[in-house]
Design a protein around this motif. Structure first.
Motif, PDB file in Angstrom:
ATOM      1  N   VAL A   1       0.824  -1.216   0.000  1.00  0.00           N
ATOM      2  CA  VAL A   1       0.000   0.000   0.000  1.00  0.00           C
ATOM      3  C   VAL A   1       0.862   1.271   0.000  1.00  0.00           C
ATOM      4  O   VAL A   1       0.412   2.328   0.438  1.00  0.00           O
ATOM      5  CB  VAL A   1      -0.968   0.012   1.203  1.00  0.00           C
ATOM      6  N   LEU A   2       2.090   1.167  -0.489  1.00  0.00           N
ATOM      7  CA  LEU A   2       2.954   2.352  -0.517  1.00  0.00           C
ATOM      8  C   LEU A   2       2.297   3.523  -1.242  1.00  0.00           C
ATOM      9  O   LEU A   2       2.400   4.673  -0.805  1.00  0.00           O
ATOM     10  CB  LEU A   2       4.289   2.003  -1.188  1.00  0.00           C
ATOM     11  N   SER A   3       1.617   3.233  -2.328  1.00  0.00           N
ATOM     12  CA  SER A   3       0.996   4.313  -3.099  1.00  0.00           C
ATOM     13  C   SER A   3      -0.224   4.898  -2.408  1.00  0.00           C
ATOM     14  O   SER A   3      -0.712   5.963  -2.793  1.00  0.00           O
ATOM     15  CB  SER A   3       0.592   3.793  -4.486  1.00  0.00           C
ATOM     16  N   ASP A   4      -0.721   4.223  -1.372  1.00  0.00           N
ATOM     17  CA  ASP A   4      -1.900   4.716  -0.655  1.00  0.00           C
ATOM     18  C   ASP A   4      -1.547   5.645   0.500  1.00  0.00           C
ATOM     19  O   ASP A   4      -2.420   6.357   1.010  1.00  0.00           O
ATOM     20  CB  ASP A   4      -2.711   3.540  -0.097  1.00  0.00           C
ATOM     21  N   PHE A   5      -0.286   5.639   0.928  1.00  0.00           N
ATOM     22  CA  PHE A   5       0.117   6.516   2.024  1.00  0.00           C
ATOM     23  C   PHE A   5       0.201   7.964   1.546  1.00  0.00           C
ATOM     24  O   PHE A   5       0.458   8.235   0.364  1.00  0.00           O
ATOM     25  CB  PHE A   5       1.478   6.097   2.586  1.00  0.00           C
ATOM     26  N   GLU A   6       0.007   8.886   2.482  1.00  0.00           N
ATOM     27  CA  GLU A   6       0.228  10.294   2.178  1.00  0.00           C
ATOM     28  C   GLU A   6       1.677  10.488   1.736  1.00  0.00           C
ATOM     29  O   GLU A   6       2.593   9.834   2.229  1.00  0.00           O
ATOM     30  CB  GLU A   6      -0.071  11.161   3.404  1.00  0.00           C
ATOM     31  N   SER A   7       1.889  11.405   0.821  1.00  0.00           N
ATOM     32  CA  SER A   7       3.186  11.530   0.146  1.00  0.00           C
ATOM     33  C   SER A   7       4.336  11.898   1.069  1.00  0.00           C
ATOM     34  O   SER A   7       5.489  11.571   0.788  1.00  0.00           O
ATOM     35  CB  SER A   7       3.090  12.572  -0.978  1.00  0.00           C
ATOM     36  N   ASP A   8       4.047  12.580   2.189  1.00  0.00           N
ATOM     37  CA  ASP A   8       5.128  13.021   3.065  1.00  0.00           C
ATOM     38  C   ASP A   8       5.388  12.055   4.225  1.00  0.00           C
ATOM     39  O   ASP A   8       6.137  12.383   5.144  1.00  0.00           O
ATOM     40  CB  ASP A   8       4.826  14.415   3.618  1.00  0.00           C
ATOM     41  N   LEU A   9       4.797  10.855   4.201  1.00  0.00           N
ATOM     42  CA  LEU A   9       5.007   9.890   5.273  1.00  0.00           C
ATOM     43  C   LEU A   9       6.409   9.287   5.178  1.00  0.00           C
ATOM     44  O   LEU A   9       6.809   8.768   4.135  1.00  0.00           O
ATOM     45  CB  LEU A   9       3.961   8.770   5.197  1.00  0.00           C
ATOM     46  N   ALA A  10       7.150   9.351   6.290  1.00  0.00           N
ATOM     47  CA  ALA A  10       8.454   8.692   6.365  1.00  0.00           C
ATOM     48  C   ALA A  10       8.262   7.268   6.886  1.00  0.00           C
ATOM     49  O   ALA A  10       7.331   6.997   7.648  1.00  0.00           O
ATOM     50  CB  ALA A  10       9.387   9.474   7.290  1.00  0.00           C
ATOM     51  N   LEU A  11       9.153   6.380   6.474  1.00  0.00           N
ATOM     52  CA  LEU A  11       9.064   4.970   6.860  1.00  0.00           C
ATOM     53  C   LEU A  11      10.385   4.507   7.459  1.00  0.00           C
ATOM     54  O   LEU A  11      11.459   4.912   7.009  1.00  0.00           O
ATOM     55  CB  LEU A  11       8.720   4.103   5.647  1.00  0.00           C
TER      56      LEU A  11
END
Length: 525
Positions: free
Chosen positions: A121-131
């Protein structure tokens, strides 16, 4: 004195770092950390978070199973004044993305076991989320420990101090089945932890040893590991239920306090064929929660743990604290009526029993329990209407649970007003399960409810009306559910019916449906 003089939930832990630096703080399998080592670990992780741009007030979600790493991540979040967002590691990918986005998380920390779930679900996260990954690095997430080990430990990261600031968003749920993030401040959690310690008696001995085998990301697990660290206890962390491992650790470490969830887990432990091979005399408190702890089960606990008392009670993520009763062998021998209760209110908690108009009912009569305490949540994150509905006009929290109070002040949980099933220690919300079942094109209609179960205490059941002429199995229904919700939420029991007989208003006579289910279930035995 309580914890009124503290401004951050981890200050009692830091006090024990000063008092007992060389005492074991956490044990998990073959990994051990003293209080000083936990403090160093916390500081390094906090520094890694700061280096990635996390600041006070930012939400940090984590998807980590029971481990010392989870404790270190939580403590580090609190040190810098960020907000902890524990996620149930049994969630499926789309649920992880939804909840992470719902709190506008700045960072998601996930264990190596969940790489595939996160990557899906990488494409579903908000764009500025760090992992960040725990125990692994990937093309999309650096390894937390690589970042943490590079961080200096002198001077320590300054301790954030503001008792009114958010410390945690604890996801729970309600009758709509939608996730609700209970917002909890440092002051609320400090009040809760102090009440929990008073209830379970961890400070009644110089060096308590607490074994925890329930999810640390749940409210109950969180209460216990923070109570232990705040009491100077050694915390023995267990993952999946393994009776041999639990029994051996009780003996090895001299465990004094233990919590297993769901309550039926105690039966599995106490009836293990090797239970008599271990010295379990050190146990002083066996903690349980509402459900499945009958006088017979409690009597069995006294036989297995000869020096224990059973601490039993009720609570919610929203209420913070709750009720409790300390059950002794003598109380069971005398079969005192209070054994059927969930106890009396813990420190600071006020409880009223009211009718549908919000008026106090007479003693002994059932009504909804509403509560007030400095430990009660501030509200639901980003959900103003739900927050308004959760409180009365004069500030009492509506628990959604039906209780009665006896002449001695003991409270008895009658039923849940909320549309919720408590299955195996997990909250399962009926609307969420029904929605998942209806995603199957061969399902015309369904009704979901809780039913008794010898293993889970309460299990999810469904009566399904197939599309006319469709060939549908229970396995088909369960597999559909697993595509849309976590596997533990799927119905354990499925029965089929030709017509649910909804009326013109679209309503079903639930009693008739449950009676039908019970008859069919009995026929299959």
């Amino acid at each position: 004195m309580g914890y009124e003089h503290y401004d951050n939930i981890i200050e009692p832990f830091l006090e024990n770092v000063r008092l007992h630096p060389d005492r074991l703080a956490c044990v998990c399998d073959d990994v051990t950390h003293t209080y000083q080592e936990m403090n160093v670990l916390t500081d390094r992780i906090a520094r890694a978070f700061v280096d990635r741009g996390v600041t006070a007030g930012d939400r940090v979600a984590y998807l980590i199973p029971n481990s010392i790493e989870l404790v270190g991540v939580y403590l580090a979040i609190q040190r810098i004044g960020a907000v902890a967002v524990p996620l149930n590691y049994r969630l499926i990918s789309r649920e992880i993305a939804f909840l992470t986005n719902a709190v506008d998380a700045k960072l998601l920390v996930f264990d190596k076991r969940f790489v595939d779930k996160v990557e899906a679900v990488l494409s579903d996260f908000e764009s500025d989320l760090a992992l960040m990954g725990v125990g692994t690095s990937t093309s999309f997430a650096p390894r937390l420990w690589d970042l943490a080990s590079e961080a200096p430990i002198d001077p320590e990261v300054p301790l954030f101090k503001d008792p009114s600031a958010l410390s945690r968003i604890q996801f729970t749920g309600g009758s709509t089945g939608l996730p609700k993030g209970a917002c909890r401040t440092h002051r609320q959690d400090l009040t809760e932890i102090h009440a929990c310690i008073a209830s379970n008696g961890m400070l009644e001995m110089d060096h308590p040893i607490a074994l925890i085998q329930c999810p640390l990301e749940h409210h109950g697990g969180h209460s216990w590991f923070m109570s232990a660290l705040s009491s100077g206890a050694t915390t023995v962390i267990c993952g999946k239920f393994d009776p041999q491992n639990i029994l051996s650790q009780i003996e090895q470490y001299g465990v004094t306090h233990m919590i297993l969830l769901p309550p039926t887990t105690y039966l599995r432990l106490m009836r293990d064929e090797h239970v008599k091979d271990y010295d379990l005399s050190s146990v002083r408190i066996v903690q349980s929660a509402a459900g499945a702890m009958t006088p017979e089960v409690i009597s069995e606990a006294f036989e297995v743990f000869p020096n224990t008392e059973v601490n039993y009670g009720w609570g919610q993520s929203e209420s913070g604290t709750g009720t409790s009763i300390r059950i002794t062998r003598d109380m069971v021998d005398r079969r005192v009526p209070e054994l059927a209760s969930v106890g009396t209110p813990m420190e600071t908690l006020e409880v009223r029993i009211v009718d549908d108009e919000g008026l106090d009912v007479e003693e002994g009569q059932p009504g909804e329990a509403i509560v007030r305490s400095p430990a009660v949540m501030s509200g639901y994150y980003g959900q103003e209407e739900l927050t308004r509905n959760a409180f009365t006009s004069d500030g009492w929290l509506r628990t959604g649970d039906i209780m009665r109070r006896d002449e001695n002040g003991y409270l008895y949980l009658m039923t849940r007003k909320k549309d919720m099933i408590k299955s195996g220690g997990e909250n399962v919300f009926i609307n969420e399960v029904q929605t998942a079942i209806l995603r199957n094109p061969l399902v015309a209609d369904c009704v979901v409810f809780g039913t008794s179960d010898p293993v889970m205490g309460e299990a999810v059941a469904a009566v399904v009306q197939p599309v006319p002429g469709a060939s549908l199995t229970a396995e088909d229904v369960q597999e559909t559910c697993k595509q849309y919700i976590a596997s533990y939420k799927k119905p354990r029991y499925v029965q089929f019916i030709d017509d649910l007989h909804r009326d013109d208003a679209g309503k079903v006579r639930l009693k008739d449906v449950i009676d039908y289910f019970d008859r069919k279930r009995a026929e299959r035995k």
